[in-house]
Enzyme design. Structure first.
Site, PDB file in Angstrom:
ATOM      1  N   GLN A 103      13.606 -67.335 -18.174  1.00 11.07           N
ATOM      2  CA  GLN A 103      12.838 -68.706 -17.251  1.00 11.07           C
ATOM      3  C   GLN A 103      13.835 -69.678 -17.112  1.00 11.07           C
ATOM      4  O   GLN A 103      14.744 -70.519 -17.373  1.00 11.07           O
ATOM      5  CB  GLN A 103      11.324 -68.981 -17.671  1.00 11.07           C
ATOM      6  N   HIS A 109       5.294 -68.785 -12.941  1.00 15.00           N
ATOM      7  CA  HIS A 109       4.569 -67.390 -12.222  1.00 15.00           C
ATOM      8  C   HIS A 109       5.617 -66.290 -12.824  1.00 15.00           C
ATOM      9  O   HIS A 109       5.983 -66.181 -13.697  1.00 15.00           O
ATOM     10  CB  HIS A 109       5.903 -67.733 -10.897  1.00 15.00           C
ATOM     11  N   HIS A 111       6.379 -62.629 -11.793  1.00 13.26           N
ATOM     12  CA  HIS A 111       6.977 -61.520 -11.025  1.00 13.26           C
ATOM     13  C   HIS A 111       6.620 -59.946 -11.361  1.00 13.26           C
ATOM     14  O   HIS A 111       6.028 -60.024 -12.072  1.00 13.26           O
ATOM     15  CB  HIS A 111       8.232 -61.172 -11.990  1.00 13.26           C
TER      16      HIS A 111
HETATM   17  P1  5GP Z   1      12.488 -66.826 -13.917  1.00 13.69           P
HETATM   18  O1  5GP Z   1      13.776 -66.741 -13.948  1.00 13.69           O
HETATM   19  O2  5GP Z   1      11.855 -68.462 -13.656  1.00 13.69           O
HETATM   20  O3  5GP Z   1      11.640 -65.856 -14.430  1.00 13.69           O
HETATM   21  O4  5GP Z   1      11.784 -66.225 -12.412  1.00 13.69           O
HETATM   22  C1  5GP Z   1      12.807 -67.517 -11.346  1.00 13.69           C
HETATM   23  C2  5GP Z   1      12.632 -66.789  -9.914  1.00 13.69           C
HETATM   24  O5  5GP Z   1      12.771 -67.620  -9.179  1.00 13.69           O
HETATM   25  C3  5GP Z   1      13.955 -65.596  -9.902  1.00 13.69           C
HETATM   26  O6  5GP Z   1      13.916 -64.918  -9.495  1.00 13.69           O
HETATM   27  C4  5GP Z   1      15.240 -66.260  -8.520  1.00 13.69           C
HETATM   28  O7  5GP Z   1      15.554 -65.355  -8.235  1.00 13.69           O
HETATM   29  C5  5GP Z   1      13.368 -66.714  -7.762  1.00 13.69           C
HETATM   30  N1  5GP Z   1      14.080 -68.127  -6.315  1.00 13.69           N
HETATM   31  C6  5GP Z   1      15.307 -69.515  -7.588  1.00 13.69           C
HETATM   32  N2  5GP Z   1      15.225 -69.696  -6.224  1.00 13.69           N
HETATM   33  C7  5GP Z   1      14.255 -69.477  -5.012  1.00 13.69           C
HETATM   34  C8  5GP Z   1      14.253 -70.276  -3.897  1.00 13.69           C
HETATM   35  O8  5GP Z   1      14.220 -70.610  -3.089  1.00 13.69           O
HETATM   36  N3  5GP Z   1      12.917 -69.148  -3.373  1.00 13.69           N
HETATM   37  C9  5GP Z   1      12.570 -68.247  -3.720  1.00 13.69           C
HETATM   38  N4  5GP Z   1      12.110 -67.484  -3.105  1.00 13.69           N
HETATM   39  N5  5GP Z   1      12.918 -67.431  -4.660  1.00 13.69           N
HETATM   40  C10 5GP Z   1      13.542 -68.304  -5.733  1.00 13.69           C
END
Ligand code: 5GP
Ligand code: ZN
Length: 124
Positions: A103, A109, A111
């Site tokens: 994360q 969130h 995916h």
């Molecule tokens: P996590 O790694 O926390 O599960 O997911 C965060 C996601 O946010 C990642 O897949 C990353 O690519 C996406 N992300 C990071 N910064 C931005 C942004 O500025 N805009 C969008 N649309 N996605 C983002």
């Protein structure tokens, strides 16, 4: 933690319209937008409009909203035609929870990943 917007939170800022995103669906309580670094042909993030640091915190505080998030993820999969019911091959929902599990944005969130052949490899 409380659902209040956090000034330093990327997804709170996207929800507020302060940072642009490619929005694919919006409900009263959720926003769905394309991941900036897609890992599959369809890679959409669905977030609650209110801030919780992860999915478990969201579900603990507002279970109906957690359910709405999942329902909205399913609608995204239909819209994107990755759901079997829409002619697709199926899709995967992922909640990374905690830095050690990948994360990077600490606003709950899910995916929605689908399309292509990459999802044929089973993770679990
Ligand atoms: P996590 O790694 O926390 O599960 O997911 C965060 C996601 O946010 C990642 O897949 C990353 O690519 C996406 N992300 C990071 N910064 C931005 C942004 O500025 N805009 C969008 N649309 N996605 C983002
Ligand atoms: Zn936030």
């Amino acid at each position: 933690m409380s659902g209040e917007p956090q000034a330093d939170c990327l997804f709170c800022r996207i929800v507020a319209g302060e940072i642009p995103a490619t929005v694919v669906r919006e409900s009263e309580t959720t926003l769905a937008f394309r991941d900036i670094n897609p890992q599959a042909p369809t890679h959409v993030l669905v977030v609650p409009k209110v801030h919780y640091p992860d999915a478990a915190a969201l579900a603990g505080a507002e279970p109906a909203l957690a359910g709405a998030l999942l329902a909205e993820a399913g609608r995204v999969a239909e819209d994107e035609k990755v759901a079997e019911s829409a002619g697709g091959a199926g899709y995967r929902l992922i909640f990374n929870t905690g830095a050690g599990a990948g994360q990077t944005v600490f606003h709950a969130h899910v995916h929605v990943l689908g399309g292509g052949d990459g999802l044929r490899e089973k993770l679990v």
